[in-house]
Design a protein around this motif. Structure first.
Motif, mmCIF file in Angstrom:
data_model
loop_
_atom_site.group_PDB
_atom_site.id
_atom_site.type_symbol
_atom_site.label_atom_id
_atom_site.label_comp_id
_atom_site.label_asym_id
_atom_site.label_seq_id
_atom_site.Cartn_x
_atom_site.Cartn_y
_atom_site.Cartn_z
ATOM 1 N N ARG A 1 0.830 -1.210 0.000
ATOM 2 C CA ARG A 1 0.000 0.000 0.000
ATOM 3 C C ARG A 1 0.863 1.257 0.000
ATOM 4 N NH1 ARG A 1 -1.231 3.264 4.001
ATOM 5 N NH2 ARG A 1 -0.730 1.829 5.700
ATOM 6 N N LEU A 2 1.885 1.285 0.836
ATOM 7 C CA LEU A 2 2.733 2.472 0.932
ATOM 8 C C LEU A 2 3.544 2.693 -0.340
ATOM 9 C CD1 LEU A 2 3.919 2.153 4.634
ATOM 10 C CD2 LEU A 2 2.284 3.801 3.676
ATOM 11 N N SER B 1 -8.254 4.637 1.518
ATOM 12 C CA SER B 1 -8.538 4.378 0.110
ATOM 13 C C SER B 1 -8.654 2.883 -0.164
ATOM 14 C CB SER B 1 -7.464 5.002 -0.794
ATOM 15 O OG SER B 1 -6.246 4.298 -0.722
ATOM 16 N N VAL B 2 -7.840 2.090 0.534
ATOM 17 C CA VAL B 2 -7.876 0.639 0.317
ATOM 18 C C VAL B 2 -9.112 0.029 0.963
ATOM 19 C CG1 VAL B 2 -6.676 -1.554 0.681
ATOM 20 C CG2 VAL B 2 -5.363 0.496 0.096
ATOM 21 N N PHE B 3 -9.377 0.333 2.225
ATOM 22 C CA PHE B 3 -10.517 -0.341 2.865
ATOM 23 C C PHE B 3 -11.847 0.082 2.258
ATOM 24 C CE2 PHE B 3 -10.057 2.976 6.315
ATOM 25 C CZ PHE B 3 -11.346 3.519 6.261
ATOM 26 N N LEU B 4 -11.944 1.313 1.788
ATOM 27 C CA LEU B 4 -13.192 1.726 1.140
ATOM 28 C C LEU B 4 -13.396 0.991 -0.190
ATOM 29 C CD1 LEU B 4 -13.262 5.582 1.795
ATOM 30 C CD2 LEU B 4 -14.749 3.825 2.802
ATOM 31 N N GLU B 5 -12.346 0.927 -0.997
ATOM 32 C CA GLU B 5 -12.458 0.265 -2.292
ATOM 33 C C GLU B 5 -12.652 -1.238 -2.144
ATOM 34 O OE1 GLU B 5 -10.023 0.068 -6.509
ATOM 35 O OE2 GLU B 5 -9.497 1.622 -5.055
ATOM 36 N N ALA B 6 -12.036 -1.824 -1.110
ATOM 37 C CA ALA B 6 -12.151 -3.267 -0.873
ATOM 38 C C ALA B 6 -13.434 -3.625 -0.128
ATOM 39 C CB ALA B 6 -10.944 -3.769 -0.083
ATOM 40 N N ARG B 7 -14.177 -2.619 0.308
ATOM 41 C CA ARG B 7 -15.409 -2.829 1.067
ATOM 42 C C ARG B 7 -15.139 -3.631 2.348
ATOM 43 N NH1 ARG B 7 -16.681 -4.912 -3.736
ATOM 44 N NH2 ARG B 7 -17.554 -6.780 -2.821
ATOM 45 N N TYR C 1 -9.726 -3.660 8.597
ATOM 46 C CA TYR C 1 -8.533 -3.427 7.782
ATOM 47 C C TYR C 1 -7.331 -3.082 8.665
ATOM 48 C CZ TYR C 1 -5.316 -1.930 4.260
ATOM 49 O OH TYR C 1 -4.192 -1.826 3.481
ATOM 50 N N GLN C 2 -7.545 -2.231 9.648
ATOM 51 C CA GLN C 2 -6.450 -1.851 10.545
ATOM 52 C C GLN C 2 -5.929 -3.070 11.307
ATOM 53 O OE1 GLN C 2 -8.485 1.331 12.583
ATOM 54 N NE2 GLN C 2 -7.483 2.893 11.337
ATOM 55 N N GLU C 3 -6.825 -3.939 11.728
ATOM 56 C CA GLU C 3 -6.397 -5.162 12.421
ATOM 57 C C GLU C 3 -5.617 -6.085 11.493
ATOM 58 O OE1 GLU C 3 -8.862 -7.424 15.057
ATOM 59 O OE2 GLU C 3 -10.198 -5.713 15.325
ATOM 60 N N ILE C 4 -6.028 -6.167 10.240
ATOM 61 C CA ILE C 4 -5.304 -7.008 9.273
ATOM 62 C C ILE C 4 -3.893 -6.480 9.084
ATOM 63 C CG2 ILE C 4 -5.192 -7.708 6.839
ATOM 64 C CD1 ILE C 4 -8.316 -7.705 6.895
ATOM 65 N N GLU C 5 -3.757 -5.174 8.866
ATOM 66 C CA GLU C 5 -2.421 -4.598 8.669
ATOM 67 C C GLU C 5 -1.544 -4.746 9.908
ATOM 68 O OE1 GLU C 5 -1.424 -0.767 7.190
ATOM 69 O OE2 GLU C 5 -2.383 -1.128 5.254
ATOM 70 N N SER C 6 -2.139 -4.723 11.076
ATOM 71 C CA SER C 6 -1.343 -4.845 12.306
ATOM 72 C C SER C 6 -1.074 -6.301 12.673
ATOM 73 C CB SER C 6 -2.041 -4.144 13.469
ATOM 74 O OG SER C 6 -3.198 -4.857 13.854
ATOM 75 N N LEU D 1 -9.029 -11.046 2.002
ATOM 76 C CA LEU D 1 -7.674 -10.926 1.455
ATOM 77 C C LEU D 1 -7.703 -10.818 -0.065
ATOM 78 C CD1 LEU D 1 -5.605 -13.426 3.640
ATOM 79 C CD2 LEU D 1 -5.533 -10.922 3.674
ATOM 80 N N LEU D 2 -8.606 -11.551 -0.698
ATOM 81 C CA LEU D 2 -8.731 -11.478 -2.154
ATOM 82 C C LEU D 2 -9.150 -10.076 -2.597
ATOM 83 C CD1 LEU D 2 -10.447 -14.912 -2.815
ATOM 84 C CD2 LEU D 2 -8.207 -14.203 -3.676
ATOM 85 N N ARG D 3 -10.088 -9.466 -1.884
ATOM 86 C CA ARG D 3 -10.520 -8.114 -2.238
ATOM 87 C C ARG D 3 -9.395 -7.101 -2.036
ATOM 88 N NH1 ARG D 3 -15.201 -9.613 0.463
ATOM 89 N NH2 ARG D 3 -14.842 -8.158 2.153
ATOM 90 N N ILE D 4 -8.673 -7.223 -0.944
ATOM 91 C CA ILE D 4 -7.549 -6.313 -0.685
ATOM 92 C C ILE D 4 -6.485 -6.483 -1.770
ATOM 93 C CG2 ILE D 4 -5.627 -5.817 0.888
ATOM 94 C CD1 ILE D 4 -7.621 -6.502 3.207
ATOM 95 N N ALA D 5 -6.168 -7.711 -2.120
ATOM 96 C CA ALA D 5 -5.169 -7.968 -3.160
ATOM 97 C C ALA D 5 -5.608 -7.350 -4.484
ATOM 98 C CB ALA D 5 -4.946 -9.470 -3.309
ATOM 99 N N ARG D 6 -6.876 -7.513 -4.830
ATOM 100 C CA ARG D 6 -7.375 -6.947 -6.090
ATOM 101 C C ARG D 6 -7.252 -5.426 -6.084
ATOM 102 N NH1 ARG D 6 -13.379 -8.149 -7.579
ATOM 103 N NH2 ARG D 6 -13.617 -6.760 -5.800
#
Length: 80
Positions: free
Chosen positions: A26-27, A35-41, A47-52, A62-67
């Motif tokens: 992302r960075l 921008s990522v969590f909104l687009e990935a729904r 999302y913050q918990e996933i990144e941490s 994970l598939l939505r975030i990857a896309r």
């Protein structure tokens, strides 16, 4: 047979590594978490918990975030 690490410790370490790969990707794209969590729904807190590395997330998430990040989900799951 070699001893495997404690499951809880190993899982926590792997979740943190996946979160790190998501954050680095992302960075590198100069994107915000929002921008990522909104687009990935995905919910902001999820999302913050996933990144941490704190979330035990679903494959679909994970598939939505990857896309959204334009990478294959395998790139988030494995060390390059």
């Amino acid at each position: 047979m070699p001893r495997l690490p404690d499951d809880d410790e190993w899982i926590a370490r792997e979740r943190r590594a996946i979160g790190d790969r998501i954050r680095v990707t992302r960075l590198r794209q100069n994107r915000t978490q929002e921008s990522v969590f909104l687009e990935a729904r995905v919910a902001r807190s999820t999302y913050q918990e996933i990144e941490s590395g704190g979330a035990d997330t679903r494959v679909g998430t994970l598939l939505r975030i990857a896309r959204v990040l334009g990478v294959h989900v395998a790139d988030l799951l494995r060390d390059r």
